[in-house]
Design an enzyme around this catalytic site. Structure first.
Site, PDB file in Angstrom:
ATOM      1  N   HIS A  97       0.833  -1.204   0.000  1.00 15.27           N
ATOM      2  CA  HIS A  97       0.000   0.000   0.000  1.00 15.27           C
ATOM      3  C   HIS A  97       0.868   1.255   0.000  1.00 15.27           C
ATOM      4  CE1 HIS A  97      -3.314   2.730   1.093  1.00 15.27           C
ATOM      5  NE2 HIS A  97      -2.424   3.285   1.931  1.00 15.27           N
ATOM      6  N   GLU A  98       1.892   1.276   0.838  1.00 17.33           N
ATOM      7  CA  GLU A  98       2.761   2.453   0.892  1.00 17.33           C
ATOM      8  C   GLU A  98       3.531   2.629  -0.415  1.00 17.33           C
ATOM      9  OE1 GLU A  98       2.209   4.523   3.050  1.00 17.33           O
ATOM     10  OE2 GLU A  98       1.067   3.244   4.421  1.00 17.33           O
ATOM     11  N   HIS A 101       1.581   4.468  -2.927  1.00 12.96           N
ATOM     12  CA  HIS A 101       1.723   5.927  -2.885  1.00 12.96           C
ATOM     13  C   HIS A 101       2.964   6.378  -3.658  1.00 12.96           C
ATOM     14  CE1 HIS A 101      -1.616   6.676  -0.282  1.00 12.96           C
ATOM     15  NE2 HIS A 101      -1.126   5.989   0.739  1.00 12.96           N
TER      16      HIS A 101
END
Length: 221
Positions: A97-98, A101
């Site tokens: 998920h990070e 980004h």
């Protein structure tokens, strides 16, 4: 004297935030106990995803507990120790998920650019609006109250812009895990973790909107 409407607002926001936090902790703790079949740590999964999409110059570093984030200022991914070193579904889902980004940043994803651009204004508004509101009420200065509401509106805008940024990062994480053929049960577990985490942002946006609506109603009164 505290009005009934404000007491109802407090109860509603506490209930929304409490329910979201409980669900997130439950899902994260559950999948922290479920290992991924490839045996990779969260840090390794993050670096592999960066490499898969050809994203270079993004360090993956260990942070403190609860520090899982992408910093566009340094173009870096920070993972908490349990994610950085963890070999669980929670660790993989959080790390990817990070990196989602970081992928957004590399592609100049518009909602992320908007969110980043308004951060200075949000930092000012989130600290100042309540003082302006109290000052306006105590001194009966309507202009201060109006300014406080406008500043809180900036905070609400940030919460709303955050939603597509977070949802899209999770979408990218899930797409990657599908492309590298992560087993279906592990993908389902990862989706469960990411969906739970997304609810915290939905809860934050909802409570901020409710607060803004209450402030607007008080101005009209």
């Amino acid at each position: 004297m505290i009005s009934t409407s404000y007491l109802l607002l407090i109860v509603a926001t506490l209930a929304i935030g409490g329910a979201a936090s409980f669900y997130v902790r439950n899902r994260i703790n559950h999948y922290q106990k479920v290992p991924v079949s490839n045996g990779m740590t969260g840090a390794e999964a993050a670096r592999q995803m960066l490499s898969y999409y050809g994203i270079t110059g993004v360090p993956v570093q260990r942070g403190g507990e609860g520090q899982d984030f992408f910093d566009p200022r340094s173009n870096s991914v920070t993972l908490s120790p349990s994610v950085y070193d963890g070999r669980s579904i929670t660790a993989t889902a959080t790390a990817c998920h990070e990196v989602g980004h970081a992928y957004q940043f590399a592609q100049d994803y518009t909602p992320m650019k908007v969110r980043t651009a308004i951060v200075p204004a949000v930092n000012l508004a989130s600290n100042a609006w309540i003082f302006l509101l109290m000052l306006g009420i105590v001194m009966n200065l309507g202009g201060f109250v109006e300014l406080a509401i406008v500043m809180y509106g900036v905070v609400v805008l940030f919460s709303l812009v955050t939603l597509p940024v977070e949802f899209d990062a999770s979408r990218r994480a899930m797409a990657y895990m599908g492309q590298v053929s992560l087993p279906e049960p592990e993908r389902k577990g990862s989706f469960d973790v990411l969906r739970a985490c997304a609810l915290t942002y939905v809860a934050a946006a909802l409570t901020s909107v409710l607060q803004l609506l209450w402030l607007l109603s008080q101005r009209q009164d």
